[in-house]
Design a protein around this motif. Sequence first.
Motif, PDB file in Angstrom:
ATOM      1  N   TYR A 143       0.845  -1.190   0.000  1.00 41.32           N
ATOM      2  CA  TYR A 143       0.000   0.000   0.000  1.00 41.32           C
ATOM      3  C   TYR A 143       0.888   1.250   0.000  1.00 41.32           C
ATOM      4  O   TYR A 143       2.054   1.198   0.408  1.00 41.32           O
ATOM      5  N   PRO A 144       0.373   2.411  -0.448  1.00 41.56           N
ATOM      6  CA  PRO A 144       1.186   3.633  -0.447  1.00 41.56           C
ATOM      7  C   PRO A 144       1.394   4.150   0.969  1.00 41.56           C
ATOM      8  O   PRO A 144       0.476   4.137   1.791  1.00 41.56           O
ATOM      9  N   THR A 145       2.596   4.605   1.275  1.00 36.62           N
ATOM     10  CA  THR A 145       2.910   5.109   2.610  1.00 36.62           C
ATOM     11  C   THR A 145       3.144   6.618   2.632  1.00 36.62           C
ATOM     12  O   THR A 145       3.420   7.178   3.684  1.00 36.62           O
ATOM     13  N   ASP A 146       3.036   7.254   1.476  1.00 39.05           N
ATOM     14  CA  ASP A 146       3.245   8.697   1.389  1.00 39.05           C
ATOM     15  C   ASP A 146       2.166   9.299   0.481  1.00 39.05           C
ATOM     16  O   ASP A 146       2.041   8.884  -0.671  1.00 39.05           O
ATOM     17  N   PRO A 147       1.401  10.266   0.993  1.00 35.00           N
ATOM     18  CA  PRO A 147       0.336  10.853   0.157  1.00 35.00           C
ATOM     19  C   PRO A 147       0.862  11.528  -1.099  1.00 35.00           C
ATOM     20  O   PRO A 147       0.162  11.598  -2.111  1.00 35.00           O
ATOM     21  N   TRP A 148       2.115  12.007  -1.054  1.00 32.84           N
ATOM     22  CA  TRP A 148       2.669  12.651  -2.238  1.00 32.84           C
ATOM     23  C   TRP A 148       2.938  11.643  -3.351  1.00 32.84           C
ATOM     24  O   TRP A 148       2.879  11.986  -4.537  1.00 32.84           O
ATOM     25  N   PHE A 149       3.248  10.405  -2.966  1.00 32.96           N
ATOM     26  CA  PHE A 149       3.408   9.371  -3.996  1.00 32.96           C
ATOM     27  C   PHE A 149       2.081   9.133  -4.707  1.00 32.96           C
ATOM     28  O   PHE A 149       2.043   8.945  -5.930  1.00 32.96           O
ATOM     29  N   VAL A 150       0.996   9.128  -3.950  1.00 29.97           N
ATOM     30  CA  VAL A 150      -0.330   8.981  -4.553  1.00 29.97           C
ATOM     31  C   VAL A 150      -0.592  10.112  -5.533  1.00 29.97           C
ATOM     32  O   VAL A 150      -1.120   9.895  -6.630  1.00 29.97           O
ATOM     33  N   MET A 151      -0.184  11.335  -5.157  1.00 30.24           N
ATOM     34  CA  MET A 151      -0.382  12.474  -6.052  1.00 30.24           C
ATOM     35  C   MET A 151       0.446  12.311  -7.333  1.00 30.24           C
ATOM     36  O   MET A 151      -0.027  12.648  -8.433  1.00 30.24           O
ATOM     37  N   VAL A 152       1.661  11.776  -7.199  1.00 34.00           N
ATOM     38  CA  VAL A 152       2.498  11.525  -8.384  1.00 34.00           C
ATOM     39  C   VAL A 152       1.835  10.502  -9.294  1.00 34.00           C
ATOM     40  O   VAL A 152       1.767  10.679 -10.521  1.00 34.00           O
ATOM     41  N   VAL A 153       1.335   9.415  -8.697  1.00 25.35           N
ATOM     42  CA  VAL A 153       0.665   8.377  -9.486  1.00 25.35           C
ATOM     43  C   VAL A 153      -0.548   8.954 -10.200  1.00 25.35           C
ATOM     44  O   VAL A 153      -0.778   8.667 -11.387  1.00 25.35           O
ATOM     45  N   LEU A 154      -1.316   9.773  -9.502  1.00 33.14           N
ATOM     46  CA  LEU A 154      -2.499  10.375 -10.117  1.00 33.14           C
ATOM     47  C   LEU A 154      -2.092  11.274 -11.288  1.00 33.14           C
ATOM     48  O   LEU A 154      -2.738  11.268 -12.343  1.00 33.14           O
ATOM     49  N   GLY A 155      -0.999  12.033 -11.104  1.00 35.23           N
ATOM     50  CA  GLY A 155      -0.540  12.911 -12.182  1.00 35.23           C
ATOM     51  C   GLY A 155      -0.072  12.139 -13.399  1.00 35.23           C
ATOM     52  O   GLY A 155      -0.463  12.431 -14.538  1.00 35.23           O
TER      53      GLY A 155
END
Length: 581
Positions: A143-155
């Motif tokens: 699972y993702p452990t950093d919200p900024w990684f999620v933002m990168v994936v979304l971008g």
Amino acid sequence: MKAETHNQNFAGMSEEQLPIPKHKLHSWTHFMGLYAGEHVAATEFVIGATFVALGAQIMDILLGLLIGNILAILSWTLITTPIAVETRLSLYTYLHKIAGGNMTKLYNWANIIIFIVISAAMITVSSTAVRFLFDIPAQLNWYPTDPWFVMVVLGVGVIVVLVAMYGFNAVSDFSGICAPWLFVMFPCGALVLMPALAESVLGYTTLGGWSDFIQIGSQSVWTGVNAQGEPGIGLLEVIGFAWAANTITHFGLIDMALLRYSKKKSYGLCTSSGMLFGHYIAWIAAGIMGAGTAVLLKTSITSLDPGDVAFHALGLSGFVIVIVAGWTTANANLYRAGLAAQAIFHNHSLKQTTLVVGIVTVIVACFPFVFSKMLPLLTYAGLLVVPVGAIVFAEHFIFPRIGLTRYWVTYRKLTHSTPAVASWGAGLVFGFGLNALDIISFYYLFVPTWIFTIIVYTLMAKRYGAAEQYPEEEAELLAFEKKVEAFQAEQAKAYKMPVKDNTTFSKWLHIVARASLTITLLLAGNTMFFSPDMATYEENRGTFYNVGFACTVIYFAAAYWAMRRRKALTEAQELGQPVLL
């Protein structure tokens, strides 16, 4: 009467429903380039490093990958290509012909799931390079452990989805010019990091011969011990995965869509360009890069992701290789998922279905397990569709030899084939049941599953109508096929072969592109063979990073410019207009 109806609607049928005409067949060089480009992708970083983490030994890697990939080449050559060449149809069209519409819908659902997972993995891999630029920690959990990684994936995911919806052809063209560059960059990464590995194992940065390479590989890369400190996988597992990695496309027959354009059945051997480089040299090179990066960073290879490895092996070019390879692969598979979804939801456009599956794909991509568990995911995905390939194989090859009727479902005008659906389900239960019982390595599950499904389908089809004869329907089909040949012969008269761009300027662009690749390879060789100590090595590696990235920019600029000129010439030819290049 039925034949006349076919003939009246014949010209209005979609091209996908008809066999590929002779004038559109390709030579062997086309397939060499095609498979070279498709099977050298971002996944090679993941898979190559995974073999290291799983604790394979060096001789098992060198020999096992060779045997496994040869088995994969033979699978394409002996199973997929003959069916594709004899029918000139894609799997989807042929499956509808032998198993009816309901079976085809189920198969499309399976494809949606598979292509979503593969696309998600590629988006996640590309995101590892982007997260590196923003100093976001590596994502090593499921699972993702950093919200900024999620933002990168979304971008990254939004870009992939939009391109798949509106610009797939452009990306497809662009991915074609990536193959030569990828061919060069994977070996370069291994060459650049080999002195670091040599210094950590031998105490000096240069290799004296093959024995030094074996010693480095056995002590620092493929040690035979996995990440948990236990004995790792052996020769049979390495062979099995190399063979099973592409079961979706050879035993599962997805590549009928590509190989139906082959002039000869022997062109299945052209898959060797992808297997013996992308799945042999590139996996070995990726393993060396992963181990070398772990040495430089003084960490374990299990704590690295593709972004870490690519950057420390190739510098800024590493970001390019991860982003581009992941992006182009994700786009192609997302496009396939959209097509499969549209085949189910006829009332919606391709853009709409691609958008929906794209949203699901991006959500899945936020969970790093899709690339960290790439080996089992690819194996299980293959197991999901291998029974379908077995059904097609049985009907195409076995039925005529044992007196059963091919296309009996079409002759009986059935939309639902109980033998096909039931045998697929039985094959899945059999295959995953074997996995649960742990009778054989899950890498080889596709072989007994394929054989079991063939037997079940043959027996059931014989009972449900394949044992009967349909002389009138067969005569009608033969008459229809002759009309297709006549129609395509008329099309061939008006067909114009693409004009080659032989202009002087385009030739110079190709020379510049090749020269940039040559310089990159020479710089990597200089780093490995002419670095007598760590100080010189670090200097040579820095030169490779800087000049190599400049060569990367030059290569893509020259290659893309040459491609645009060629396309402009082709478009002008189609419109019957002169073109100024």
